[in-house]
Design a protein around this motif. Sequence first.
Motif, PDB file in Angstrom:
ATOM      1  N   PRO C 326       6.980   3.794   3.650  1.00  0.00           N
ATOM      2  CA  PRO C 326       7.220   3.808   1.249  1.00  0.00           C
ATOM      3  C   PRO C 326       6.845   2.748   0.786  1.00  0.00           C
ATOM      4  O   PRO C 326       6.432   3.047  -0.810  1.00  0.00           O
ATOM      5  N   ILE C 327       6.207   2.346   1.305  1.00  0.00           N
ATOM      6  CA  ILE C 327       5.521   1.541  -0.027  1.00  0.00           C
ATOM      7  C   ILE C 327       3.902   1.959  -0.354  1.00  0.00           C
ATOM      8  O   ILE C 327       3.148   1.192  -0.763  1.00  0.00           O
ATOM      9  N   GLY C 328       3.666   2.728   0.081  1.00  0.00           N
ATOM     10  CA  GLY C 328       2.107   3.706   0.426  1.00  0.00           C
ATOM     11  C   GLY C 328       2.212   4.825   0.264  1.00  0.00           C
ATOM     12  O   GLY C 328       1.514   4.761  -1.048  1.00  0.00           O
ATOM     13  N   TYR C 329       3.869   5.281   0.516  1.00  0.00           N
ATOM     14  CA  TYR C 329       3.092   6.738  -0.042  1.00  0.00           C
ATOM     15  C   TYR C 329       2.225   7.557  -1.380  1.00  0.00           C
ATOM     16  O   TYR C 329       1.481   8.031  -1.276  1.00  0.00           O
ATOM     17  N   ALA C 330       3.178   6.627  -2.359  1.00  0.00           N
ATOM     18  CA  ALA C 330       3.158   7.096  -4.231  1.00  0.00           C
ATOM     19  C   ALA C 330       1.372   6.588  -4.098  1.00  0.00           C
ATOM     20  O   ALA C 330       1.056   7.595  -5.192  1.00  0.00           O
ATOM     21  N   PHE C 331       1.190   5.717  -3.602  1.00  0.00           N
ATOM     22  CA  PHE C 331      -0.206   4.856  -3.815  1.00  0.00           C
ATOM     23  C   PHE C 331      -1.294   6.186  -3.038  1.00  0.00           C
ATOM     24  O   PHE C 331      -2.311   6.391  -3.313  1.00  0.00           O
ATOM     25  N   GLU C 404      -3.424  -4.084  -2.168  1.00  0.00           N
ATOM     26  CA  GLU C 404      -2.135  -4.544  -1.811  1.00  0.00           C
ATOM     27  C   GLU C 404      -1.443  -4.266  -1.267  1.00  0.00           C
ATOM     28  O   GLU C 404      -0.652  -5.056  -0.370  1.00  0.00           O
ATOM     29  N   ALA C 405      -1.223  -3.031  -0.764  1.00  0.00           N
ATOM     30  CA  ALA C 405      -0.162  -1.937   0.222  1.00  0.00           C
ATOM     31  C   ALA C 405      -0.330  -3.200   1.601  1.00  0.00           C
ATOM     32  O   ALA C 405       0.499  -3.231   2.461  1.00  0.00           O
ATOM     33  N   ALA C 406      -1.967  -2.809   1.583  1.00  0.00           N
ATOM     34  CA  ALA C 406      -2.352  -3.181   3.045  1.00  0.00           C
ATOM     35  C   ALA C 406      -1.989  -4.550   3.022  1.00  0.00           C
ATOM     36  O   ALA C 406      -1.158  -5.100   4.336  1.00  0.00           O
ATOM     37  N   PHE C 407      -2.274  -5.318   2.577  1.00  0.00           N
ATOM     38  CA  PHE C 407      -1.664  -6.991   2.609  1.00  0.00           C
ATOM     39  C   PHE C 407      -0.183  -7.367   2.871  1.00  0.00           C
ATOM     40  O   PHE C 407       0.023  -8.055   3.237  1.00  0.00           O
ATOM     41  N   ALA C 408       0.688  -5.995   2.232  1.00  0.00           N
ATOM     42  CA  ALA C 408       2.040  -6.834   2.208  1.00  0.00           C
ATOM     43  C   ALA C 408       2.574  -5.786   3.109  1.00  0.00           C
ATOM     44  O   ALA C 408       3.467  -6.328   3.321  1.00  0.00           O
ATOM     45  N   SER C 409       2.246  -5.610   3.979  1.00  0.00           N
ATOM     46  CA  SER C 409       2.383  -4.266   5.478  1.00  0.00           C
ATOM     47  C   SER C 409       2.910  -5.732   6.047  1.00  0.00           C
ATOM     48  O   SER C 409       3.474  -5.293   7.405  1.00  0.00           O
ATOM     49  N   GLY C 410       2.788  -6.478   6.252  1.00  0.00           N
ATOM     50  CA  GLY C 410       3.541  -8.299   7.085  1.00  0.00           C
ATOM     51  C   GLY C 410       2.489  -8.638   8.041  1.00  0.00           C
ATOM     52  O   GLY C 410       2.020  -7.444   9.232  1.00  0.00           O
ATOM     53  N   GLY C 411       2.458  -9.660   8.847  1.00  0.00           N
ATOM     54  CA  GLY C 411       1.950 -10.125   9.546  1.00  0.00           C
ATOM     55  C   GLY C 411       1.004 -10.374   9.334  1.00  0.00           C
ATOM     56  O   GLY C 411      -0.270 -10.269   8.728  1.00  0.00           O
ATOM     57  N   ALA C 412       0.189  -9.883  10.771  1.00  0.00           N
ATOM     58  CA  ALA C 412      -1.486  -9.527  11.457  1.00  0.00           C
ATOM     59  C   ALA C 412      -1.949  -8.697  11.550  1.00  0.00           C
ATOM     60  O   ALA C 412      -2.482  -8.136  10.777  1.00  0.00           O
ATOM     61  N   GLN C 413      -0.877  -7.532  11.668  1.00  0.00           N
ATOM     62  CA  GLN C 413      -0.803  -6.325  10.291  1.00  0.00           C
ATOM     63  C   GLN C 413      -1.391  -6.044   9.513  1.00  0.00           C
ATOM     64  O   GLN C 413      -2.529  -5.938   9.031  1.00  0.00           O
ATOM     65  N   GLY C 414      -1.019  -6.833   8.075  1.00  0.00           N
ATOM     66  CA  GLY C 414      -1.106  -7.132   6.952  1.00  0.00           C
ATOM     67  C   GLY C 414      -2.595  -8.062   6.711  1.00  0.00           C
ATOM     68  O   GLY C 414      -3.259  -7.034   5.940  1.00  0.00           O
ATOM     69  N   TRP C 415      -2.640  -8.552   6.974  1.00  0.00           N
ATOM     70  CA  TRP C 415      -3.610  -9.506   7.115  1.00  0.00           C
ATOM     71  C   TRP C 415      -5.521  -8.710   7.050  1.00  0.00           C
ATOM     72  O   TRP C 415      -6.384  -8.306   6.887  1.00  0.00           O
ATOM     73  N   ILE C 416      -5.432  -7.996   8.770  1.00  0.00           N
ATOM     74  CA  ILE C 416      -6.397  -7.501   9.452  1.00  0.00           C
ATOM     75  C   ILE C 416      -6.466  -5.963   7.698  1.00  0.00           C
ATOM     76  O   ILE C 416      -7.819  -5.202   7.625  1.00  0.00           O
ATOM     77  N   ASP C 514       8.995   1.850  -2.115  1.00  0.00           N
ATOM     78  CA  ASP C 514       9.799  -0.137  -2.041  1.00  0.00           C
ATOM     79  C   ASP C 514       8.439  -0.955  -2.403  1.00  0.00           C
ATOM     80  O   ASP C 514       6.931  -0.397  -2.505  1.00  0.00           O
ATOM     81  N   HIS C 515       8.562  -1.801  -3.540  1.00  0.00           N
ATOM     82  CA  HIS C 515       7.627  -3.026  -4.353  1.00  0.00           C
ATOM     83  C   HIS C 515       6.850  -3.976  -3.055  1.00  0.00           C
ATOM     84  O   HIS C 515       7.440  -4.052  -1.977  1.00  0.00           O
ATOM     85  N   PRO C 516       5.797  -3.201  -2.841  1.00  0.00           N
ATOM     86  CA  PRO C 516       4.818  -3.999  -1.708  1.00  0.00           C
ATOM     87  C   PRO C 516       4.625  -5.288  -2.530  1.00  0.00           C
ATOM     88  O   PRO C 516       4.644  -6.093  -4.396  1.00  0.00           O
ATOM     89  N   HIS C 517       5.183  -6.713  -1.023  1.00  0.00           N
ATOM     90  CA  HIS C 517       5.424  -7.697  -1.815  1.00  0.00           C
ATOM     91  C   HIS C 517       3.934  -8.719  -0.832  1.00  0.00           C
ATOM     92  O   HIS C 517       4.527  -9.281   0.136  1.00  0.00           O
ATOM     93  N   PRO C 518       3.107  -8.508  -1.298  1.00  0.00           N
ATOM     94  CA  PRO C 518       1.793  -9.038  -0.677  1.00  0.00           C
ATOM     95  C   PRO C 518       1.917 -10.467  -0.193  1.00  0.00           C
ATOM     96  O   PRO C 518       2.296 -11.409  -0.772  1.00  0.00           O
ATOM     97  N   PRO C 519       1.159 -11.043   0.682  1.00  0.00           N
ATOM     98  CA  PRO C 519       1.633 -12.314   1.195  1.00  0.00           C
ATOM     99  C   PRO C 519       0.241 -13.524  -0.107  1.00  0.00           C
ATOM    100  O   PRO C 519       0.440 -14.791  -0.047  1.00  0.00           O
TER     101      PRO C 519
END
Lengths: 99, 301, 646
Positions: C326-331, C404-416, C514-519
């Motif tokens: 849901p954080i990415g569909y709209a983008f 932004e959404a990619a970073f916000a996906s959380g954890g190591a996955q987000g950083w990668i 969902d609003h992304p909340h990047p680290p």
Amino acid sequence: MNPVNYLYLAALLFTIGAAGVLIRRNAIVVFMCVELMLNACNLAFVAFSRMHGNLDGQIIAFFTMVVAAAEVVVGLAIIVSLFRTRHSASVDDASLMKL
Amino acid sequence: MNALAASATSTGEAVQFWVLGTVAVIGALCTILMKKAVHSALCLAATMIVLAVFYLANGAYFLGVVQIVVYTGAIMMLFLFVVMLVGVTAADSLKETLKGQRWLAAGCGLGFGILLIAGIGQASLSTFNGLGRANAAAGGNVEGLAELIFTKYVFAFELTGALLITATVGAMVLTHRERTERAKTQREMSQERVRGKHLPPLPAPGVYARHNAVDIAGLLPDGTPSELTVNKTLRGRGQIRDVSTEALADLKALEQRAEERLGREAGSDAGRDAGRDAGRDAGHERDGDGARGQDESEVAQ
Amino acid sequence: MENLIALLVAAPLLGAAVLLCGGRRLDRVGHWIGTALAAASFVVGVVLFGAMLGYDAEARTMRQHLYSWIPVEGFQGDIAFQLDQLSMTFVLLITGVGTLIHIYSIGYMEHDERRRRFFGYLNLFLAAMLLLVVADNYLLLYFGWEGVGLASYLLIGFWQHKPSAATAAKKAFIVNRVGDMGLSIAIMLMFTTFGTFAFGPVLEATGETSEGKMTAIGLMLLLAACGKSAQVPLQSWLGDAMEGPTPVSALIHAATMVTAGVYLITRSGAIFNAAPDAQTAVVAVGAVTLLFGAIVGCAKDDIKKALAGSTMSQIGYMILAAGLGPIGYAFAIMHLVTHGFFKAGLFLGAGSVMHGMNDEVDMRKYGGLRKYMPVTFVTFGLGYLAIIGFPGLSGFFSKDKIIEAAFASGGAQGWILGTVTLLGAGITAYYMTRVMILTFFGEKRWQPAPDPDKTASVEPGIEVHPGEMPHPHESPRSMTIPMIVLAFGSVFAGGFFSIGDRFVNWLEPVTQFDHPHPPISVPVITGMTVAVLLAGVAIAYLQYGRKPVPVVAPRGSFVTRAARRDLLQDDFNHVVLVRGGEHLTRSLVYVDHTLVDGVVNGTAATVGGLSGRLRKLQNGYARTYAVSMFGGTAILIAATLLMRAV
């Protein structure tokens, strides 16, 4: 002398006749050999008739003669008509089911 | 002799058996070994007469007489008649054409004969009853047979009558030839003879009496072959040999030899050369036909 | 108002039918009919859009049931339409860009004698694509899905007299079959799981079944998306598809059809939300394709193939965003729309350049064209700025959100994922700058026109005289106007969508949000993005802007050579699939020949041989038969005696 000797003679004549059927190619000679075999059988019947002391064997031999006569009539007619169409009386020439 | 035959065997019968038995076997062997059918038939007749004597010796007087009258008299004569129809002089080749047939026949015959004789020998037939009582019961051999035939075997006897009729009709049917077209009347034949194309007989085949075969066309005065001189059937098959050019070539060679000897110059004629070529071609065709015929016979086998 | 939905599809379908069945008598007006019906469809779309805006945000879904297609007990296949905000977005994009490209094609295909047929195929494509996006069930979607595949095949192979085009069409079709198989399996799985394949019931029931089934369906849908959207591992057809006419590349292979995979994943969002493993697979595919396409785009000298690599890469962004949930569909959809504008503009620009340069496609033989083709230069330049994400233009807004959404996906996955998307942005800037410099700047490297007999790439209808130098000129107005319109879209669409999260709010009822909340904070990410893209531009400038560009490409490093060969995708397919298939077939044929045929032939040969020997006994000679009879009698006597003796 034992009349069984007639049977031996009949067997011998029958075998000679059979061998003739197998080795001769002329249809008429083959037919004669068949007659020889029939006669050998007749001899055996007559001998048996004497051994058993009744006339039934002779009756059978009599019927054999009648049948042989009928057979000769038809068989020779066949040979003649075969010869007419093929100009040959060899049984080997008639190896196909058509002319 | 009557009493002897009816009850027991005598020394006379033994002598008769051994002498006539030998004759019968020799007759049988000759039947199958003679080259000519007519000789075979005569040998078979001899064997049958011997058998008739044996019937008489065994007390079967009626059968003995019937054997001579019917078999030797009628059937064997029928055989001879047919042999005459088919070709009395035609001799069989005794060379076997089927591979292994003779060996197989010899093996089977030997095995069969030995087994049969062994079987008879095993069958403990040492004792026998004479026919005396059986013949005497009805007052004789012929009467005894008649009684049996017209009582016990009457149906079989009637059936043999039907069989004989059928065989007679069958023989007639088999040898009968249907006429497919109306026979010509004498008048028509004479008209055909006079009004046809050829009033005189057709010219004969053959050339210069050197070639008198029926398949060689006779030559007309100008050297060309005449179609009329050869059979229509041969013409249809294309089996006519044309030797007209050969004759011309021979003539030419003869002339040349004569001229060489006389030291003259050879005359040339282009037409003759062409004719020779045509003759060679006709020869090739004939070879081809022969080869084809051979093929067909192979297929048939 | 709902009854107009069918008209959306019907208008271009009618066009296709008329143009393809109408015959030669329509040759002179065919392109006008096609364009008019495409425009009519666009007008209907706009009317529907206006009506939709009139409703409340939650009640904007319009439905139309046309008729029951396959009415079987327990299996209801309906021709029914559903037009919600997501479909509406696609409808406007497809009909809008489609109409523009129709107009462009009037000029571009002017000299092609088969122009009527071309417009018929284009209309057929529009109809199928619209059917795909307005369908209310997966079966009808599949119908449209196959329809666009067919149209794509027909249009790639439009110049079928060129063997390369015919081969490319076949390749696209066959590779797409693999993906289509995934979609059909997914539909079958849905039917067995839910007993229906209408969007509503399926997407509401996703939480009620096991996660394993959802993962299976999700992976099959991903396979379908990979085939249609040219994602790794089914990406190999897109580069070759550039054999088609340039408008086709712009419409089908950049703006609309290849984004159908993104639509499918977004539409099936509920399924993916219920299957985290499938989502991971989706983002992995997106990330790999993003880099794959970008690297391929860096090495290609063919302008259309460079843009095709770029398309692959940008769709990778979208797929990645769609996989984030849901954080990415709209983008994803927003990037899709902006990408539709600028990539279509870029392709049309490329077509315009080729039009002016005797159909030359090698960028190394361009150079210095900005003076000769000013309109093309400006529109292409705006598209270029938009795609690299220059601040203020469309691409900046949409791509930045995805990062932004990619970073916000959380954890190591987000950083990668964040790093990959950032890196991709840099590479995008590099290869697009390379295209820009090679084409419009530097000295002229024009070459005399090649002999048309020796090269198969010359499009028919364009007069090429061998040995003649090209005379670059601006394209006719029918071609420049669509480019200008698309350039406007490239510049302003992103900003328009982003003000007040307008686009996100518009789609939110359909796709959730969902609003992304990047680290790391958003301005930092934006700063990094801009820095990376400037670095990419700088490197490209140093490499191509400062030094003269050789006309013949240098051999290059191993990576460059591999990228020129599409990172060995065809070699891989050939070795693994073609060779493997051949070996499998050969071994099966061998087994068939030896084992199966051996048994059959062996039986036949045994029977035949036995019969042949038995036949010898039946030679027709009566005496042979007599021997067997006599021998048989002898044997019978022997047997009788033997039995008595025993």
